[in-house]
Design an enzyme around this catalytic site. Sequence first.
Site, PDB file in Angstrom:
ATOM      1  N   SER A 104      42.158  38.384  38.552  1.00 51.09           N
ATOM      2  CA  SER A 104      41.358  38.217  39.758  1.00 51.09           C
ATOM      3  C   SER A 104      42.222  37.718  40.914  1.00 51.09           C
ATOM      4  O   SER A 104      42.953  36.732  40.779  1.00 51.09           O
ATOM      5  CB  SER A 104      40.247  37.215  39.464  1.00 51.09           C
ATOM      6  OG  SER A 104      39.470  37.064  40.604  1.00 51.09           O
ATOM      7  N   GLY A 105      42.163  38.400  42.036  1.00 54.27           N
ATOM      8  CA  GLY A 105      42.930  38.002  43.209  1.00 54.27           C
ATOM      9  C   GLY A 105      44.319  38.600  43.254  1.00 54.27           C
ATOM     10  O   GLY A 105      45.111  38.301  44.145  1.00 54.27           O
ATOM     11  N   THR A 109      41.512  45.486  44.326  1.00 51.09           N
ATOM     12  CA  THR A 109      40.570  46.163  45.219  1.00 51.09           C
ATOM     13  C   THR A 109      41.282  46.631  46.482  1.00 51.09           C
ATOM     14  O   THR A 109      41.039  47.743  46.960  1.00 51.09           O
ATOM     15  CB  THR A 109      39.412  45.213  45.573  1.00 51.09           C
ATOM     16  OG1 THR A 109      38.922  44.689  44.340  1.00 51.09           O
ATOM     17  CG2 THR A 109      38.303  45.921  46.282  1.00 51.09           C
ATOM     18  N   ASN A 156      39.325  33.893  44.286  1.00 48.67           N
ATOM     19  CA  ASN A 156      39.429  34.978  45.267  1.00 48.67           C
ATOM     20  C   ASN A 156      38.191  34.947  46.165  1.00 48.67           C
ATOM     21  O   ASN A 156      37.065  34.919  45.672  1.00 48.67           O
ATOM     22  CB  ASN A 156      39.515  36.304  44.482  1.00 48.67           C
ATOM     23  CG  ASN A 156      39.676  37.506  45.399  1.00 48.67           C
ATOM     24  OD1 ASN A 156      39.722  37.365  46.625  1.00 48.67           O
ATOM     25  ND2 ASN A 156      39.759  38.672  44.808  1.00 48.67           N
ATOM     26  N   SER A 159      35.980  38.433  45.519  1.00 49.48           N
ATOM     27  CA  SER A 159      36.231  38.884  44.152  1.00 49.48           C
ATOM     28  C   SER A 159      35.201  39.924  43.722  1.00 49.48           C
ATOM     29  O   SER A 159      33.994  39.724  43.890  1.00 49.48           O
ATOM     30  CB  SER A 159      36.174  37.668  43.233  1.00 49.48           C
ATOM     31  OG  SER A 159      36.418  38.052  41.924  1.00 49.48           O
ATOM     32  N   SER A 160      35.681  41.042  43.184  1.00 47.80           N
ATOM     33  CA  SER A 160      34.742  42.057  42.670  1.00 47.80           C
ATOM     34  C   SER A 160      34.156  41.516  41.378  1.00 47.80           C
ATOM     35  O   SER A 160      34.903  41.193  40.464  1.00 47.80           O
ATOM     36  CB  SER A 160      35.459  43.360  42.350  1.00 47.80           C
ATOM     37  OG  SER A 160      36.266  43.750  43.408  1.00 47.80           O
ATOM     38  N   GLY A 387      40.875  42.097  35.226  1.00 50.23           N
ATOM     39  CA  GLY A 387      41.970  41.860  34.292  1.00 50.23           C
ATOM     40  C   GLY A 387      41.574  40.796  33.280  1.00 50.23           C
ATOM     41  O   GLY A 387      40.432  40.306  33.293  1.00 50.23           O
ATOM     42  N   GLU A 389      40.762  37.492  31.588  1.00 48.55           N
ATOM     43  CA  GLU A 389      40.305  36.232  32.175  1.00 48.55           C
ATOM     44  C   GLU A 389      40.470  35.137  31.141  1.00 48.55           C
ATOM     45  O   GLU A 389      39.921  35.224  30.042  1.00 48.55           O
ATOM     46  CB  GLU A 389      38.844  36.368  32.641  1.00 48.55           C
ATOM     47  CG  GLU A 389      38.729  37.311  33.830  1.00 48.55           C
ATOM     48  CD  GLU A 389      37.415  37.215  34.593  1.00 48.55           C
ATOM     49  OE1 GLU A 389      36.469  36.592  34.077  1.00 48.55           O
ATOM     50  OE2 GLU A 389      37.353  37.785  35.699  1.00 48.55           O
TER      51      GLU A 389
HETATM   52  N1  LIG Z   1      48.330  44.686  49.827  1.00 44.02           N
HETATM   53  C1  LIG Z   1      47.784  43.616  50.372  1.00 44.02           C
HETATM   54  N2  LIG Z   1      48.055  43.288  51.646  1.00 44.02           N
HETATM   55  C2  LIG Z   1      47.519  42.202  52.210  1.00 44.02           C
HETATM   56  N3  LIG Z   1      46.680  41.335  51.566  1.00 44.02           N
HETATM   57  C3  LIG Z   1      46.368  41.618  50.296  1.00 44.02           C
HETATM   58  C4  LIG Z   1      46.894  42.760  49.628  1.00 44.02           C
HETATM   59  N4  LIG Z   1      46.398  42.772  48.379  1.00 44.02           N
HETATM   60  C5  LIG Z   1      45.605  41.684  48.281  1.00 44.02           C
HETATM   61  N5  LIG Z   1      45.585  40.984  49.423  1.00 44.02           N
HETATM   62  C6  LIG Z   1      44.838  39.736  49.709  1.00 44.02           C
HETATM   63  O1  LIG Z   1      44.419  39.174  48.479  1.00 44.02           O
HETATM   64  C7  LIG Z   1      43.008  39.066  48.417  1.00 44.02           C
HETATM   65  C8  LIG Z   1      42.526  39.395  47.019  1.00 44.02           C
HETATM   66  O2  LIG Z   1      42.766  40.757  46.747  1.00 44.02           O
HETATM   67  P1  LIG Z   1      41.719  41.650  45.962  1.00 44.02           P
HETATM   68  O3  LIG Z   1      40.334  41.316  46.344  1.00 44.02           O
HETATM   69  O4  LIG Z   1      42.157  43.046  46.096  1.00 44.02           O
HETATM   70  O5  LIG Z   1      41.970  41.135  44.491  1.00 44.02           O
HETATM   71  P2  LIG Z   1      41.363  41.703  43.142  1.00 44.02           P
HETATM   72  O6  LIG Z   1      42.495  41.850  42.199  1.00 44.02           O
HETATM   73  O7  LIG Z   1      40.547  42.905  43.410  1.00 44.02           O
HETATM   74  O8  LIG Z   1      40.476  40.507  42.672  1.00 44.02           O
HETATM   75  P3  LIG Z   1      39.107  40.517  41.858  1.00 44.02           P
HETATM   76  O9  LIG Z   1      39.404  40.967  40.483  1.00 44.02           O
HETATM   77  O10 LIG Z   1      38.677  39.104  41.935  1.00 44.02           O
HETATM   78  O11 LIG Z   1      38.198  41.421  42.607  1.00 44.02           O
HETATM   79  C9  LIG Z   1      42.488  40.050  49.452  1.00 44.02           C
HETATM   80  O12 LIG Z   1      41.250  39.621  49.969  1.00 44.02           O
HETATM   81  C10 LIG Z   1      43.580  40.004  50.506  1.00 44.02           C
HETATM   82  O13 LIG Z   1      43.402  38.895  51.347  1.00 44.02           O
END
Ligand SMILES: Nc1ncnc2c1ncn2[C@@H]1O[C@H](COP(=O)(O)OP(=O)(O)OP(=O)(O)O)[C@@H](O)[C@H]1O
Length: 868
Positions: A104-105, A109, A156, A159-160, A387, A389
């Site tokens: 997560s984070g 996404t 996050n 977070s999705s 991923g 947890e």
């Molecule tokens: N390539 C990137 N460029 C800039 N900021 C990013 C990038 N990837 C992630 N971030 C930052 O990190 C934060 C978390 O990313 P994201 O929501 O994609 O994580 P995730 O892996 O999908 O988490 P979750 O599993 O909780 O949904 C985003 O809101 C953004 O602020």
Amino acid sequence: MAELEGLEFGKSDFVLLDEVTMEQFMDNLKLRFEKGRIYTYIGEVVVSVNPYRQMDIYGKDTIDAYRGRELYENPPHLYAVSDAAYKAMKRRAKDTCIVISGESGAGKTEASKYIMQYIAAITNPNQRVEVESVKNVLLKSNCVLEAFGNAKTNRNDNSSRFGKYMDINFNFNGDPTGGNINNYLLEKSRVVQQQDGERNFHSFYQLLHGGSDEMLGSFHLQRDPALYTYTKEGAATATSNNDRSSHKAVMSALEAIGFSQEEITSIYQVLAAILLLGNVQFESDGESVQIVGLEAVNHISELIASDVDSVCKSLLFRTVATGGGEVIEKGHTEQDACFGCSAFAKALYERLFGWIVNRINSVIEVKDYNPVLHGKNTVIGVLDIYGFEIFDNNSFEQFCINYCNEKLQQLFIELILRQEQGEYQREGITWQHIDYFNNQIIVDLVEQPHKGIISILDEACLTVGKVTDTVCLESMDTKLAQHPHYTSRKLSPTDKTMDFQKQFRIRHYAGDVTYSVEGFLDKNKDLLFQDFKRLMYNSANPVMKEMWPDGQLSITEVTKRPLTAATLFKNSIVALVDKLGCKEPYYVRCIKPNEMKSQVLFDDARCQHQVAYLGLMENVMVRRAGFAYRQHYARVLQRYKMTCEYTWPNHLMASDREAVEAIITQHGFQDDVAYGHTKLFVRSPRSLYTLEQERAALIPILVLFLQKVWRGALARRRCRRMRAIYAIMGCFKRYKVKAHFREVERRFTNVRTMADYGRSVEWPTPPAALSQFHNNTVMLHRRWWARQIVKNIPPSDMLEVRAKVAALTALSGERKDWGVSRAWERDYLANVRDCPQTSAAFIRVSKELRNRDEHNQVLFSGFLSEGE
Ligand SMILES: Nc1ncnc2c1ncn2[C@@H]1O[C@H](COP(=O)(O)OP(=O)(O)OP(=O)(O)O)[C@@H](O)[C@H]1O
């Protein structure tokens, strides 16, 4: 793009590391992160580190730089794998998928959004309306799904809370024709309860902060989230500005996707009903249970278009069928009523989310696709899923999520190995099997029929009587005592890190996870009284009714027990894995550099842990244990030709493979490579590295040299071109064809060799010049020019020209290319035949041509018999 330019830092592919040690891996990862190189390859897998800052590497110029290019041509990027997946799909009509994983984070996404944007940008350059609309809906759907499926967690802010798999369909042209979204295991428990510092799903706060006064008034809502049980936890951390603007964006996205006004209102009515349900309280006088104050229930009934009595009844009673087929209403205890009410709230949200996804799917589904007319329909799938947890307190949700990751990890290893093996077989290379940890044993521990944890849970849920979580744990302890990846306090009495009768531990691929068994059975049963389903099915609001089709069954008709949550999840993941298994996979492995959301901090221990559980080291080893690098001969030659001391004129090279062999031999790498049918395989990255180093050292010299050569070549080309144009114009003048310099230039800019054209229009005399003329077919490929010239040539010259054209037509044997019809051809011959000036030499050539093939025989025989 600016941030991608300039020097590369460290190794852009982990396969190129001198030694595959965790230390070297981490050093490289850290160095690249610190230098703003957030992407690194392992072969075709992209390892991505969350930069926690906006980077200038996703703009249009970057998209252009990656479009249609090979992986190694540019620095590592998500766009490169997206392009590889797209190219494989388009060129080889193969279904492909991009699997994005990480904790997560870690940036999954965001990565999936960039991938979607890239695919949208490189497809449909002709801007067809229907294709644009599919792309638009796919992009807009992200915003809607984020609002309803994402929440602020401690890890996050966005977070999705669900797994997402999106299929994008393409026609034979490579244009998107539609898509389909599958969602997995929405964390619905969040609707009624959140951990300290976390929020409910964004949609609730967006409605409260962003909804108009009129909207909130009609829904009987106040603006302050702290007034509602389900949103009060996140009320303090609510970012009202963001929520307001997001609400606007979601509303317009819903409209753009095609949701009707009635549907949009219904969506928000369900949200309002859930918020109000959270505020419903029950009291018991010892005999029966009552609802405290009926105001909230009145509003709920209005929002769900039902009558107050039905709502009260569903909240206070449940209908049960007795053994004799009689139906009775049984009053809830206060505890049952509270349980039922939150189960109803959770189910309302889950159904709403599922309905929104289905509704989007109905807009983007591929309609009227005729494979005969439109060719094969191919697919790129994008999987953005949770991923591993590992929290302080791991519950049923973590158990499901981690099981899902075991399945995906298995698929990862299997597919990567299978792919490698497949390639070696195709190329005729002997493959040496590599041992890797096969996590099938853990997958079996969870999913095996009759013996696995899910079966044991299901069995406990089916047992009549009060089976508690502890009883279920005992049953697991008995049945799984011998399993090497399962343990509990009872089985390992000395391990004080587990609570007796409360926790069990699974030794996952990614590490040990201790689960608290409390609540497992309830969550697995996922009980929702049939009365709620009927209540919603009988709603006067058609949109809400549609969300609850199973409510039409009466209690006596509900004979089958619904499948448990774990079994449903297992089935959906098995189906997902099957779907992914038959596609060509591309992987993005995301890493979270720190817990502080800092753009500079690289927490070594945290990162190392992720590298370990994502199996990245294994990935590098698998990739290197076979052949670290493989590439088509032509591409190897193109890239490393400059490192070879021999230079061959192109026409002397027997084949690309021979040339590549010469390069390899010169470097002394012959024992380190294998020659496949179409590709060169290099075993050790060191050889590749040496080649790369040499190439890098030569580039500055080459650049200087090329600049010189290029400038000279440009000047010579321009000069040739001018000469050619003047030659053409001179010829036109001779034949009175009117042509302006610019016109000639414009018409012939796509002619490869202008000089040839210039020569061709000098009309050398036959037959010696015939072959040269034959090579210079450029002009005559263009029917218009041929006609123009013929029309304007004086009669005396005309016959000679026509004779040549006819002879050449026959000579080339490619009549279609000449752009003249057979009738025209015959006409020429007639002209030539009747011409006293037809030269003897030309007749001689024509005779030769006559004997060439059947067509020439017919074409020339009549003409020659009279001419001879
Ligand atoms: N390539 C990137 N460029 C800039 N900021 C990013 C990038 N990837 C992630 N971030 C930052 O990190 C934060 C978390 O990313 P994201 O929501 O994609 O994580 P995730 O892996 O999908 O988490 P979750 O599993 O909780 O949904 C985003 O809101 C953004 O602020």
